[in-house]
Design a protein around this motif. Sequence first.
Motif, PDB file in Angstrom:
ATOM      1  N   LEU A  64     -18.568  68.193 -73.227  1.00  0.00           N
ATOM      2  CA  LEU A  64     -17.283  68.155 -74.180  1.00  0.00           C
ATOM      3  C   LEU A  64     -17.406  66.939 -75.138  1.00  0.00           C
ATOM      4  CD1 LEU A  64     -14.456  69.752 -72.089  1.00  0.00           C
ATOM      5  CD2 LEU A  64     -16.146  70.944 -73.223  1.00  0.00           C
ATOM      6  N   ILE A  65     -17.373  67.214 -76.432  1.00  0.00           N
ATOM      7  CA  ILE A  65     -17.714  66.150 -77.266  1.00  0.00           C
ATOM      8  C   ILE A  65     -16.479  65.989 -78.257  1.00  0.00           C
ATOM      9  CG2 ILE A  65     -19.016  64.987 -79.251  1.00  0.00           C
ATOM     10  CD1 ILE A  65     -21.377  66.588 -77.937  1.00  0.00           C
ATOM     11  N   GLU A  66     -15.864  65.098 -78.728  1.00  0.00           N
ATOM     12  CA  GLU A  66     -14.848  64.812 -79.839  1.00  0.00           C
ATOM     13  C   GLU A  66     -15.533  65.049 -80.995  1.00  0.00           C
ATOM     14  OE1 GLU A  66     -13.293  60.696 -79.777  1.00  0.00           O
ATOM     15  OE2 GLU A  66     -12.356  61.195 -81.806  1.00  0.00           O
ATOM     16  N   LEU A  67     -15.561  66.160 -81.539  1.00  0.00           N
ATOM     17  CA  LEU A  67     -15.815  66.725 -82.637  1.00  0.00           C
ATOM     18  C   LEU A  67     -15.074  67.932 -83.160  1.00  0.00           C
ATOM     19  CD1 LEU A  67     -19.844  66.527 -82.681  1.00  0.00           C
ATOM     20  CD2 LEU A  67     -18.329  65.269 -84.127  1.00  0.00           C
ATOM     21  N   GLU A 143     -19.323  71.985 -76.019  1.00  0.00           N
ATOM     22  CA  GLU A 143     -18.170  72.355 -76.779  1.00  0.00           C
ATOM     23  C   GLU A 143     -17.567  71.294 -77.484  1.00  0.00           C
ATOM     24  OE1 GLU A 143     -15.157  74.862 -74.649  1.00  0.00           O
ATOM     25  OE2 GLU A 143     -13.522  73.829 -75.642  1.00  0.00           O
ATOM     26  N   PHE A 144     -16.873  71.613 -78.678  1.00  0.00           N
ATOM     27  CA  PHE A 144     -16.247  70.472 -79.400  1.00  0.00           C
ATOM     28  C   PHE A 144     -14.557  70.601 -79.169  1.00  0.00           C
ATOM     29  CE2 PHE A 144     -20.376  69.759 -80.631  1.00  0.00           C
ATOM     30  CZ  PHE A 144     -20.793  70.249 -82.002  1.00  0.00           C
ATOM     31  N   ILE A 145     -13.940  69.379 -78.983  1.00  0.00           N
ATOM     32  CA  ILE A 145     -12.729  69.602 -78.330  1.00  0.00           C
ATOM     33  C   ILE A 145     -11.676  68.944 -79.185  1.00  0.00           C
ATOM     34  CG2 ILE A 145     -13.358  69.756 -76.094  1.00  0.00           C
ATOM     35  CD1 ILE A 145     -12.633  67.005 -75.560  1.00  0.00           C
ATOM     36  N   ASP A 146     -12.139  68.301 -80.487  1.00  0.00           N
ATOM     37  CA  ASP A 146     -11.023  67.506 -81.172  1.00  0.00           C
ATOM     38  C   ASP A 146     -10.343  68.404 -82.108  1.00  0.00           C
ATOM     39  OD1 ASP A 146     -11.237  64.546 -83.259  1.00  0.00           O
ATOM     40  OD2 ASP A 146      -9.487  65.708 -82.232  1.00  0.00           O
ATOM     41  N   LEU A 147      -8.962  68.057 -82.508  1.00  0.00           N
ATOM     42  CA  LEU A 147      -8.283  69.145 -83.422  1.00  0.00           C
ATOM     43  C   LEU A 147      -8.894  69.013 -84.895  1.00  0.00           C
ATOM     44  CD1 LEU A 147      -4.250  68.354 -83.221  1.00  0.00           C
ATOM     45  CD2 LEU A 147      -5.457  70.499 -83.023  1.00  0.00           C
ATOM     46  N   PRO A 148      -8.903  70.468 -85.316  1.00  0.00           N
ATOM     47  CA  PRO A 148      -9.884  70.386 -86.787  1.00  0.00           C
ATOM     48  C   PRO A 148      -8.625  69.784 -87.964  1.00  0.00           C
ATOM     49  CG  PRO A 148      -9.007  72.362 -86.109  1.00  0.00           C
ATOM     50  CD  PRO A 148      -8.733  71.585 -84.897  1.00  0.00           C
TER      51      PRO A 148
END
Lengths: 808, 374
Positions: A64-67, A143-148
């Motif tokens: 999981l990545i902060e994107l 998976e990207f997990i940061d708020l867009p």
Amino acid sequence: MTQRNTSCDNMSDLDSKETMEGIQKKIRKIEDQTIVYFPIKHHSIACSHYLEKAIDFYKPEKILIELPFGAEVNLPILQSDLTIPPIALHSFYVDNLNIFELNGKLSPDESIPVRFEGYHPIVAYSPEYHAIQLAKEKEIEVEFIDLPLYNIIPYRFKQSSISLFYPDERYYEFNAYGALLAKKLRCRNFHEVWETMFETNLDMNFQEFMRKLYIFSLVARSSLSEEFLEQEGANIREEFMKYRIKKSYQDIQEKDRKGSLLVVTGAFHSVVLPFLKGKTQKIRKKENVIITVPYTYNQLALSSGYQSGNPAPRYYDKLWSNLRNPDIKDIKIATLNLALEVKNQSREYGSFVSVADSVHVFRMAQNLGSFRGKETTGYYDLVDAVKSVFIKGDEKIYGPSIYRALDEILIGDEYGTIDPNLSTTPLLADFQYRAKKLRIKLAAATKLMRLNLYQTSTAKLKSQFLHQTVFLNLGFGEMIKGPNLIKKENLHLLAEQWNIAYNRGVEIKLISSISLGNTVRNACLTLLREKFASTGESGVASELLLVAAQMGLVEVLDDLGKQLIDIIDKDRDFKSLVQALYQLVALYNYQESLLTEGFKPLLRLIEQAYIRATFLVPSILLIQEDEEETVIEKIKALTNFILSFDDIEVDKNLFIGQIKTTLTNGKGNHAVKGALTGVLYSLHEKKVDELTREINGYFVGGASLDGGSFVYGLFMICREILLLKEDFFDRIDNLVCQFSNEDFLTILPLFRRSFSLFTPKEIDIIGSNVAQKREIEKMEKIEISGNLAELLHFADQLAGSKFEEMGL
Amino acid sequence: MAKEKIIREPTEIRNRDEIEALKQNDTYDKPENWFLSPRMVETFILGSDEVLEYEVKDKKKKIKITRKFYGDNVLVQRSIITLASDRGLLLIGEPGTAKSWLSEHLAAGISHTSLNGIQGTAGVTEDQIKYSWNYAMLLAEGPSLNALVPSPVYVGMKDGLITRFEEVTRCPREIQDTLISILSDKVLIVPELGEKGVLLARKGFNIIGTANTRDKGVNEMSSALKRRFNFETVHPIKSVKEEIEVVQNQTEGMLESDNVKVEFKHDIYELLVKTFHELRKGETTDGVKVNIPSTVMSTAEAVSVAYNSGLYARYYDDGIVKPKHLAINIKGAVIKDNNEDIQKLNQYWDLIVKRRGSNNKDWSSYYDSKKYLM
């Protein structure tokens, strides 16, 4: 936003909530989790290096990545071999429905939607990017997990609509702990602290690295206030990230195996995520548009700031390449190579530095690194060594060329590439399509294109297209010759000549302008509306109308015309209104060639601009001296309009009445008075003897600077009076002859200014008239230069023996 | 040396306690023949908050290392590392920017002596750089080491010491170039002594030069010689607060050394330093442009004015330094060889000092002292 102190001298002053015991307890808890929270700093080689070791060790099922959540659609592009950083994830949202009620506050007008934009720059050594590549290689789900962006808008865009730049290096900037460390470690800023503690130490055990970064982040984070973090939107993002982590964890097969789920986030987040409950947010897919765009090292260096970002993208890229190269691996070699590159570039700029100097730089950089307690040489060590060794003299004189070379080599100007098979940016596609349709070849080499505007309709369409590219500032085309309707130059020419060149820079600008619209035309319309709405000056607005016509955007003229009525009504600047008149008349006169005959309100706009400008005539007496010339030019333009424009009934008397009213006011700028008097003369409202009476009135007591200004203003409007009216000429002649020596010298600069308005031929005529008057047959020209010579000659003839008396 | 007979002690004597404390606490690696390690040299010059314990004649003591140099800390680091390399260090800058001061402290920290040095002038000859002879002994015994009078460079090479060369660019260019082979090959040949006349520099030897950028010489140094030096440009102190600290510390030290007791308030120092700072920069702290005098408004000059004001207050007034004392002494600092500078000073008084005097009594008194500028 409020913040605790951003600097302090001692740990005891840090105002941190953490104790060493508390920190160790938290770290134990973090390390006890089966989920591995890998802390990173964005654009960090060390983080990428150790992240790879962690991935190799834990063999996660999922990363999981902060994107931005939802940006996974870009994964094929990010993982493509044909995509080469620097690139960026570009998020944008255009608030057409004013959901956030910021239209008119963050945009020029309520009718103009705010364009919110965010960038997440990615370079080859970005830990997030490296994780994505490793995931591809090892077939690990990502998976990207940061708020867009859409969800962050309420937090980040209250004050300004400037594009949001990820990552959150601001947490490092506003950090008292970082400042304290800098002091203790004898570093100049936080970036050097990072370099000393982490970036130059690549031989640790990865778990040791993680622990060290946890400690740093826990203390640093505790020195930031909760209020600050709340306002930044950090809390809401972290709750969302935790929600996504928990959801992913449910899908993991080997839940009890440590590291089966690996979470890659900024270190500030890594140390709190394990302790949060998690909370989801509604994600609107349609509103969260995220595309991959090429980026540049320059943009990265500028956007991240010096304190905590990436001041030298190319430098780190070279180090990373070395590290990844199995034949080299030693990043010290990169330092030596870079020193040689700086040497070469410096020589290009005229500095004499040698290979021996480069070797000395390399050795000195190593020694500095060692002196500063680093395991290996860092960026600052290299820069300092170059400064000492290459600058051979006063820094002010010898420094600039070296610094320039340093910047170019260490920052770099590389452009990234997106896999052309996978990326389709509508705006770029439309540009290429239109160029193809118009048979404009897109080549890198500059090409000359000649367009005969009245010969074929295609030439006209090409011209419109090229004007559109200029308006969007794409750097694609430059008109080098041709009729310039804005500046009223070369209007006799029937053809335009353009230099065009298509390169990566044009592509990047097109891609980055995606939020303006999907087509070049729409992008121009959006930008045009924004610029129109943000100006209160009728001159600027009218010019935009003309530009719109040049671009062939006639459909917008009616709408803008309505707005222009309002702008003209509210405009209180005489110069702006005359400028508006000027542009509107040009639009009218060229409507056939611009294909704007359908724009009906034009004459009404012209009349309105004229009336409004006339009303403001009294205000121009109060201008400063440095505005004189501009204002008088505008008076001239207004007068020319009255004399030449027949297509509407211009109420000349309105203008004359205003001038007369203005002149009855004794105070004000005398050059402007002279100009207005000249206008009255030109419009036959004043006779010659009235003019001369007024001039004499100024000089009754001798030389008068105000009188000199008055004459200047008069001549700016109607200098022909001196050539054509003998009685006026005689009066001026007598006036000058009456001056005493001192008065003459006093008034000389102003008269010189006035006479500089005459052409050389006219000066000759005046001189001949003077000679004739004094029955002088022969004249000798004093060959000095320019108007001064003619003036002295003229003055000499006027004064007879005066110069002899003065000993000149 | 009896203290009362010395005008100015070299720093290694003035700060002997600090140096001793640093030496006793020095656990860092150091280049061969260095007295202190590079880390400790840095601490000596830049100061530290840490309290060091040390012993003198079996008595335990504590001391904090004071800051000696105010300015770019990184410049100090680079200078130290340069001196550990095979290149010389050339400190350049405008007059009064503490180049010689820094040179002195570097030499004291590295070699425990700042006195091994040459003062550059137009009259310097090669003998003064390399060696000369005791002609009586030369005639009596012929060429021998006893008859040789070593120069500071010779001593530095022989004993592995830092050699200071002040105002190196004042020397004729051909004399400067004598240093080329010394810095390059680290050898000095005395032909008269034959085989014994080869002096190979010991480790620890290096040269610190200083040069004034107001003199043209620094830009006319031969490129061959330039290549043997690392250059460091020493800039004036940027921060007003730091400059006040320097001027106050220096002045207090000098007055104490002369046993001159005066009351010199911080506000008066601030007034003086602000004047110098603003005239140097051509702009006040609140952004008003002022004319820059042609004289270098250096920190050293500010110290000189402060010191003279202290003396004036002591011997001609009541021992309390007032703004008028500054005005009395500032004229000499500003007006050197350009009379237009007096107008600039007057403009500053009329434009800035007067305005500030309307709500501050010290500035008001300062403005009232304008007559002393005439």
